[in-house]
Write an enzyme that holds these catalytic residues in place. Sequence first.
Site, PDB file in Angstrom:
ATOM      1  N   GLY A  21      14.952  43.719 -23.735  1.00  0.00           N
ATOM      2  CA  GLY A  21      13.856  44.637 -23.386  1.00  0.00           C
ATOM      3  C   GLY A  21      13.381  45.390 -24.615  1.00  0.00           C
ATOM      4  N   GLY A  25       8.701  50.355 -24.472  1.00  0.00           N
ATOM      5  CA  GLY A  25       9.389  51.565 -24.009  1.00  0.00           C
ATOM      6  C   GLY A  25      10.525  52.031 -24.889  1.00  0.00           C
ATOM      7  CE1 TYR A 150      19.387  54.374 -10.686  1.00  0.00           C
ATOM      8  CE2 TYR A 150      17.797  56.170 -10.937  1.00  0.00           C
ATOM      9  CZ  TYR A 150      18.116  54.811 -11.003  1.00  0.00           C
ATOM     10  OH  TYR A 150      17.152  53.896 -11.359  1.00  0.00           O
TER      11      TYR A 150
HETATM   12  C1  HXC Z   1       8.735  46.379  -2.493  1.00  0.00           C
HETATM   13  C2  HXC Z   1       8.606  44.756  -4.132  1.00  0.00           C
HETATM   14  C3  HXC Z   1       7.915  45.636  -4.988  1.00  0.00           C
HETATM   15  C4  HXC Z   1       7.640  46.964  -4.498  1.00  0.00           C
HETATM   16  C5  HXC Z   1       8.154  43.763  -6.020  1.00  0.00           C
HETATM   17  N1  HXC Z   1       8.719  43.610  -4.821  1.00  0.00           N
HETATM   18  N2  HXC Z   1       7.651  44.996  -6.154  1.00  0.00           N
HETATM   19  N3  HXC Z   1       9.016  45.115  -2.914  1.00  0.00           N
HETATM   20  N4  HXC Z   1       8.084  47.279  -3.249  1.00  0.00           N
HETATM   21  N5  HXC Z   1       6.989  47.857  -5.232  1.00  0.00           N
HETATM   22  C6  HXC Z   1       9.358  42.400  -4.302  1.00  0.00           C
HETATM   23  C7  HXC Z   1       8.382  41.227  -4.212  1.00  0.00           C
HETATM   24  O1  HXC Z   1       7.586  41.311  -3.047  1.00  0.00           O
HETATM   25  C8  HXC Z   1       9.335  40.046  -4.211  1.00  0.00           C
HETATM   26  O2  HXC Z   1       9.969  39.880  -2.982  1.00  0.00           O
HETATM   27  C9  HXC Z   1      10.433  40.505  -5.168  1.00  0.00           C
HETATM   28  O3  HXC Z   1      10.364  41.944  -5.209  1.00  0.00           O
HETATM   29  C10 HXC Z   1      10.244  39.959  -6.570  1.00  0.00           C
HETATM   30  O4  HXC Z   1       8.964  40.380  -7.019  1.00  0.00           O
HETATM   31  P1  HXC Z   1       8.182  39.679  -8.200  1.00  0.00           P
HETATM   32  O5  HXC Z   1       6.931  40.451  -8.424  1.00  0.00           O
HETATM   33  O6  HXC Z   1       8.088  38.208  -7.949  1.00  0.00           O
HETATM   34  O7  HXC Z   1       9.220  39.863  -9.420  1.00  0.00           O
HETATM   35  P2  HXC Z   1       9.007  39.792 -10.975  1.00  0.00           P
HETATM   36  O8  HXC Z   1       7.629  39.278 -11.309  1.00  0.00           O
HETATM   37  O9  HXC Z   1      10.180  39.084 -11.538  1.00  0.00           O
HETATM   38  O10 HXC Z   1       9.009  41.323 -11.426  1.00  0.00           O
HETATM   39  C11 HXC Z   1      10.211  42.054 -11.419  1.00  0.00           C
HETATM   40  C12 HXC Z   1       9.962  43.508 -11.024  1.00  0.00           C
HETATM   41  C13 HXC Z   1       8.856  44.119 -11.925  1.00  0.00           C
HETATM   42  C14 HXC Z   1      11.291  44.248 -11.166  1.00  0.00           C
HETATM   43  C15 HXC Z   1       9.489  43.556  -9.581  1.00  0.00           C
HETATM   44  O11 HXC Z   1       8.641  45.484 -11.589  1.00  0.00           O
HETATM   45  C16 HXC Z   1       9.171  44.012 -13.395  1.00  0.00           C
HETATM   46  O12 HXC Z   1       8.829  43.026 -14.034  1.00  0.00           O
HETATM   47  N6  HXC Z   1       9.853  45.038 -13.969  1.00  0.00           N
HETATM   48  C17 HXC Z   1      10.295  45.019 -15.382  1.00  0.00           C
HETATM   49  C18 HXC Z   1      10.172  46.347 -16.057  1.00  0.00           C
HETATM   50  C19 HXC Z   1      10.672  47.547 -15.294  1.00  0.00           C
HETATM   51  O13 HXC Z   1      10.915  47.478 -14.079  1.00  0.00           O
HETATM   52  N7  HXC Z   1      10.765  48.690 -15.981  1.00  0.00           N
HETATM   53  C20 HXC Z   1      11.179  49.921 -15.403  1.00  0.00           C
HETATM   54  C21 HXC Z   1      12.583  50.231 -15.755  1.00  0.00           C
HETATM   55  S1  HXC Z   1      12.750  51.915 -15.473  1.00  0.00           S
HETATM   56  P3  HXC Z   1       9.432  38.862  -1.817  1.00  0.00           P
HETATM   57  O14 HXC Z   1      10.545  38.779  -0.822  1.00  0.00           O
HETATM   58  O15 HXC Z   1       8.186  39.502  -1.280  1.00  0.00           O
HETATM   59  O16 HXC Z   1       9.143  37.539  -2.497  1.00  0.00           O
HETATM   60  C22 HXC Z   1      14.279  52.348 -15.006  1.00  0.00           C
HETATM   61  C23 HXC Z   1      14.395  53.869 -15.065  1.00  0.00           C
HETATM   62  C24 HXC Z   1      15.489  54.447 -14.249  1.00  0.00           C
HETATM   63  O17 HXC Z   1      15.099  51.551 -14.701  1.00  0.00           O
HETATM   64  C25 HXC Z   1      15.591  55.950 -14.274  1.00  0.00           C
HETATM   65  C26 HXC Z   1      14.361  56.784 -14.365  1.00  0.00           C
HETATM   66  C27 HXC Z   1      14.597  58.266 -14.408  1.00  0.00           C
HETATM   67  P1  NAP Z   2      10.428  49.300 -19.830  1.00  0.00           P
HETATM   68  O1  NAP Z   2       9.571  49.560 -21.009  1.00  0.00           O
HETATM   69  O2  NAP Z   2       9.802  48.701 -18.627  1.00  0.00           O
HETATM   70  O3  NAP Z   2      11.652  48.400 -20.306  1.00  0.00           O
HETATM   71  C1  NAP Z   2      12.235  47.358 -19.585  1.00  0.00           C
HETATM   72  C2  NAP Z   2      12.234  46.124 -20.456  1.00  0.00           C
HETATM   73  O4  NAP Z   2      13.014  45.089 -19.853  1.00  0.00           O
HETATM   74  C3  NAP Z   2      10.852  45.558 -20.706  1.00  0.00           C
HETATM   75  O5  NAP Z   2      10.656  45.341 -22.088  1.00  0.00           O
HETATM   76  C4  NAP Z   2      10.857  44.226 -19.968  1.00  0.00           C
HETATM   77  O6  NAP Z   2      10.046  43.259 -20.624  1.00  0.00           O
HETATM   78  C5  NAP Z   2      12.343  43.865 -20.037  1.00  0.00           C
HETATM   79  N1  NAP Z   2      12.727  42.934 -18.964  1.00  0.00           N
HETATM   80  C6  NAP Z   2      12.542  43.109 -17.634  1.00  0.00           C
HETATM   81  N2  NAP Z   2      12.994  42.043 -16.954  1.00  0.00           N
HETATM   82  C7  NAP Z   2      13.497  41.189 -17.880  1.00  0.00           C
HETATM   83  C8  NAP Z   2      14.087  39.906 -17.788  1.00  0.00           C
HETATM   84  N3  NAP Z   2      14.294  39.315 -16.611  1.00  0.00           N
HETATM   85  N4  NAP Z   2      14.492  39.305 -18.941  1.00  0.00           N
HETATM   86  C9  NAP Z   2      14.292  39.899 -20.145  1.00  0.00           C
HETATM   87  N5  NAP Z   2      13.726  41.133 -20.285  1.00  0.00           N
HETATM   88  C10 NAP Z   2      13.326  41.755 -19.159  1.00  0.00           C
HETATM   89  O7  NAP Z   2      11.145  50.635 -19.335  1.00  0.00           O
HETATM   90  P2  NAP Z   2      12.030  51.726 -20.107  1.00  0.00           P
HETATM   91  O8  NAP Z   2      11.777  53.017 -19.449  1.00  0.00           O
HETATM   92  O9  NAP Z   2      11.847  51.609 -21.569  1.00  0.00           O
HETATM   93  O10 NAP Z   2      13.509  51.275 -19.713  1.00  0.00           O
HETATM   94  C11 NAP Z   2      14.473  50.863 -20.677  1.00  0.00           C
HETATM   95  C12 NAP Z   2      15.860  51.119 -20.169  1.00  0.00           C
HETATM   96  O11 NAP Z   2      16.091  52.510 -20.017  1.00  0.00           O
HETATM   97  C13 NAP Z   2      16.172  50.505 -18.822  1.00  0.00           C
HETATM   98  O12 NAP Z   2      17.516  50.044 -18.800  1.00  0.00           O
HETATM   99  C14 NAP Z   2      16.041  51.676 -17.871  1.00  0.00           C
HETATM  100  O13 NAP Z   2      16.767  51.496 -16.689  1.00  0.00           O
HETATM  101  C15 NAP Z   2      16.609  52.766 -18.740  1.00  0.00           C
HETATM  102  N6  NAP Z   2      16.277  54.124 -18.334  1.00  0.00           N
HETATM  103  C16 NAP Z   2      14.988  54.561 -18.521  1.00  0.00           C
HETATM  104  C17 NAP Z   2      14.708  55.875 -18.197  1.00  0.00           C
HETATM  105  C18 NAP Z   2      13.349  56.459 -18.417  1.00  0.00           C
HETATM  106  O14 NAP Z   2      13.127  57.616 -18.072  1.00  0.00           O
HETATM  107  N7  NAP Z   2      12.409  55.723 -19.017  1.00  0.00           N
HETATM  108  C19 NAP Z   2      15.703  56.699 -17.661  1.00  0.00           C
HETATM  109  C20 NAP Z   2      16.984  56.190 -17.490  1.00  0.00           C
HETATM  110  C21 NAP Z   2      17.259  54.896 -17.839  1.00  0.00           C
HETATM  111  P3  NAP Z   2       9.279  42.062 -19.851  1.00  0.00           P
HETATM  112  O15 NAP Z   2       8.751  42.634 -18.586  1.00  0.00           O
HETATM  113  O16 NAP Z   2       8.243  41.629 -20.837  1.00  0.00           O
HETATM  114  O17 NAP Z   2      10.314  40.999 -19.643  1.00  0.00           O
END
Ligand code: HXC
Ligand code: NAP
Length: 286
Positions: A21, A25, A150
């Site tokens: 990742g 971010g 969490y």
């Molecule tokens: C309900 C959802 C949904 C939503 C997706 N799905 N989004 N269900 N509500 N908002 C469901 C879809 O309908 C599908 O199920 C399944 O999840 C897979 O969805 P896809 O879109 O096909 O998945 P994909 O393209 O692989 O995308 C993965 C993803 C997406 C996790 C859904 O958001 C992503 O690419 N995220 C990567 C980056 C990321 O999430 N960054 C944030 C990290 S922040 P069905 O059954 O319908 O097929 C973090 C911070 C924590 O962790 C702490 C903060 C304080």
């Molecule tokens: P982010 O920018 O969305 O980072 C997530 C990264 O993971 C993206 O670069 C994404 O790139 C990559 N990724 C997702 N699915 C992947 C896959 N299947 N294979 C390879 N790469 C994948 O969000 P962020 O806030 O910087 O989060 C970074 C980390 O910090 C995460 O572990 C998150 O849980 C943690 N965290 C964030 C916060 C916050 O406040 N931001 C707080 C606590 C913890 P692609 O989609 O291009 O693959």
Amino acid sequence: MNFSGMLKEDTLKNKTILITGGGTGLGKSMGKYFVELGANLIITSRRQEVLNKTATELGGNILPLAGDVRDHKDVQRILDASLEKFGTIDGLLNNAAGNFISPTERLSPKAFDVVVDIVLKGTYNYSLLLGKYWIENKQPGVMLNIVTTYAWTGSSFVAPSAAAKGGVLALTRSLAAEWVKYGIRCNAIAPGPFPTKGAWDRLFPKPISTFFNFEKSLPMKRYGNHQELANLAAYMLSDYSAYMNGEVVTLDGGEWIHNAGEFNKLEKIPKKAWAIIERAVRGKKK
Ligand code: HXC
Ligand code: NAP
């Protein structure tokens, strides 16, 4: 407040660090600082064009390689290509994640899978395959896993992420205990809120952010600054932290403790009311 880099400029010189990742971010911000400290980087995620752009932006010696953390064949391919280019990998930053806000009862099994697989399977794929390499080659190494607070408190509306991050924390401690004999350290950071597009688009979208001011609800009334996290991560991946193993360091401005303490809510009581409360409490003695 000081949001500048805190370590000596050659802290990570001759170190090669792989960041999952790493194109966006927090992964990108941490990588930027590692490069400033002299590290070679491998950055990986699913989108090659995003990785290329980040590598160009950061400069330095960076290998951008697309792959899915859930696929162990991709992981092995990326490790092989990294070792071919740099000859070694010294540090692993398991930072990739998937997450979105949703009532759990609205989730399909696939929606649960997607988050758990990216976070937990992604972390164990890299930890296992790189760990095996380090052990076979009698090479020391350091792993740093990004979790959240969490991971131990749990949280409504992000159950898959909480379950997976809890698993990553258990994995961190398990490998720290088991692989210390091979010279491998394994630690974690639990960040509080640090604004990124990836997290904010999925966790604090417009309808939610209009309900309450998240930043003002925090004990320090501010979010974390990316450099504050980068400083800690660089330290934990460097030799300065050589005696740290199995640790999770929280960097959240006191957020989770603030939300957890039994009587913390009493902050809402006006200062003047405490005289009346004290009289009432003392009165009970008689
Ligand atoms: C309900 C959802 C949904 C939503 C997706 N799905 N989004 N269900 N509500 N908002 C469901 C879809 O309908 C599908 O199920 C399944 O999840 C897979 O969805 P896809 O879109 O096909 O998945 P994909 O393209 O692989 O995308 C993965 C993803 C997406 C996790 C859904 O958001 C992503 O690419 N995220 C990567 C980056 C990321 O999430 N960054 C944030 C990290 S922040 P069905 O059954 O319908 O097929 C973090 C911070 C924590 O962790 C702490 C903060 C304080
Ligand atoms: P982010 O920018 O969305 O980072 C997530 C990264 O993971 C993206 O670069 C994404 O790139 C990559 N990724 C997702 N699915 C992947 C896959 N299947 N294979 C390879 N790469 C994948 O969000 P962020 O806030 O910087 O989060 C970074 C980390 O910090 C995460 O572990 C998150 O849980 C943690 N965290 C964030 C916060 C916050 O406040 N931001 C707080 C606590 C913890 P692609 O989609 O291009 O693959």
